[in-house]
Design a protein around this motif. Structure first.
Motif, short mmCIF file in Angstrom:
data_model
loop_
_atom_site.label_atom_id
_atom_site.label_comp_id
_atom_site.label_asym_id
_atom_site.label_seq_id
_atom_site.Cartn_x
_atom_site.Cartn_y
_atom_site.Cartn_z
N ASN A 35 21.75 7.46 -4.64
CA ASN A 35 22.18 7.11 -6.00
C ASN A 35 22.23 5.61 -6.26
OD1 ASN A 35 22.62 9.91 -6.81
ND2 ASN A 35 24.31 9.83 -5.35
N VAL A 36 21.32 4.86 -5.65
CA VAL A 36 21.19 3.42 -5.92
C VAL A 36 19.72 3.14 -6.23
CG1 VAL A 36 23.14 2.79 -4.44
CG2 VAL A 36 20.83 2.79 -3.49
N SER A 37 19.47 2.07 -6.95
CA SER A 37 18.11 1.68 -7.31
C SER A 37 17.37 1.15 -6.08
CB SER A 37 18.12 0.61 -8.39
OG SER A 37 18.67 1.13 -9.57
N LEU A 38 16.15 1.65 -5.90
CA LEU A 38 15.30 1.24 -4.78
C LEU A 38 13.92 0.89 -5.34
CD1 LEU A 38 16.14 4.22 -2.41
CD2 LEU A 38 17.07 1.91 -2.25
N THR A 39 13.21 0.07 -4.61
CA THR A 39 11.82 -0.24 -4.95
C THR A 39 10.97 -0.10 -3.70
OG1 THR A 39 12.48 -1.78 -6.69
CG2 THR A 39 10.22 -1.98 -5.87
N ALA A 40 9.88 0.65 -3.82
CA ALA A 40 8.89 0.75 -2.75
C ALA A 40 7.72 -0.16 -3.13
CB ALA A 40 8.42 2.19 -2.61
N ILE A 41 7.24 -0.91 -2.15
CA ILE A 41 6.14 -1.85 -2.37
C ILE A 41 5.07 -1.62 -1.31
CG2 ILE A 41 5.46 -4.29 -2.47
CD1 ILE A 41 8.37 -4.93 -3.21
N GLY A 42 3.82 -1.57 -1.74
CA GLY A 42 2.70 -1.43 -0.82
C GLY A 42 1.70 -2.55 -1.01
N LYS A 43 1.04 -2.94 0.08
CA LYS A 43 0.04 -4.01 0.04
C LYS A 43 -1.00 -3.73 1.11
CE LYS A 43 -0.38 -9.00 0.14
NZ LYS A 43 0.30 -10.28 0.19
N LEU A 44 -2.26 -4.08 0.81
CA LEU A 44 -3.29 -3.98 1.83
C LEU A 44 -3.16 -5.15 2.78
CD1 LEU A 44 -6.45 -2.90 -0.18
CD2 LEU A 44 -4.91 -1.48 1.17
N GLU A 45 -3.30 -4.85 4.06
CA GLU A 45 -3.16 -5.90 5.07
C GLU A 45 -4.51 -6.31 5.64
OE1 GLU A 45 -1.39 -5.14 9.11
OE2 GLU A 45 0.14 -6.44 8.25
N ALA A 46 -5.34 -5.34 5.98
CA ALA A 46 -6.61 -5.66 6.62
C ALA A 46 -7.61 -4.56 6.33
CB ALA A 46 -6.42 -5.80 8.13
N ASP A 47 -8.87 -4.95 6.28
CA ASP A 47 -9.95 -3.99 6.09
C ASP A 47 -10.65 -3.74 7.41
OD1 ASP A 47 -10.06 -3.14 3.45
OD2 ASP A 47 -10.97 -5.01 2.79
N ALA A 48 -11.08 -2.52 7.59
CA ALA A 48 -11.95 -2.15 8.70
C ALA A 48 -13.17 -1.49 8.09
CB ALA A 48 -11.22 -1.21 9.65
#
Length: 136
Positions: A66-79
């Motif tokens: 019951n609290v505000s959350l934020t999920a964050i995604g980012k690309l790190e490396a390509d193969a």
């Protein structure tokens, strides 16, 4: 899900339906959130069909309900052309990291696409078109 610069984000609130211990989120839910945000990051920035090959999660702090959350995604490396690595974080309203993840994503080649149900493939292809229209 929404894009901010080189990241994909999602704002959420976990409820009693996501509980592990009393008033704390279940670790499996946290893992699922991180897998999803990293997956959506691949969809937005690579626009390819993929599967999660390997995922590592670190639980840094208890995640309250019951609290505000934020999920964050980012690309790190390509193969490329086989896949990429994505990272993800779950933050509280003050920006503290509660959990973080790293995932190796493997792109599905054309010969492997038939394992996906046709309706799902069509839905994702439509999503790719919408992303192209919005982001260029």
């Amino acid at each position: 899900f929404y894009r901010v610069g080189e990241t994909v984000r999602s704002d959420l609130i976990l409820t009693r339906h996501h509980m592990g211990w009393e008033n704390l989120a279940h670790g499996g839910i946290i893992s699922t959130i991180l897998d999803e945000i990293m997956g959506w990051t691949v969809l937005v920035f690579r626009r390819v069909f993929f599967v999660t090959r390997k995922i590592e999660i670190q639980y840094l702090r208890p995640v309250e309900l019951n609290v505000s959350l934020t999920a964050i995604g980012k690309l790190e490396a390509d193969a490329a052309p086989k896949g990429c690595t994505a990272v993800g974080w779950l933050l509280d309203a003050e920006g503290r990291r509660l959990a973080e993840g790293r995932a190796q994503m493997t792109y599905l080649s054309g010969k492997r696409l038939p394992i996906l149900p046709p309706a799902y493939r069509a839905e994702i292809e439509q999503l790719f078109m919408q992303i192209r229209e919005l982001l260029g």
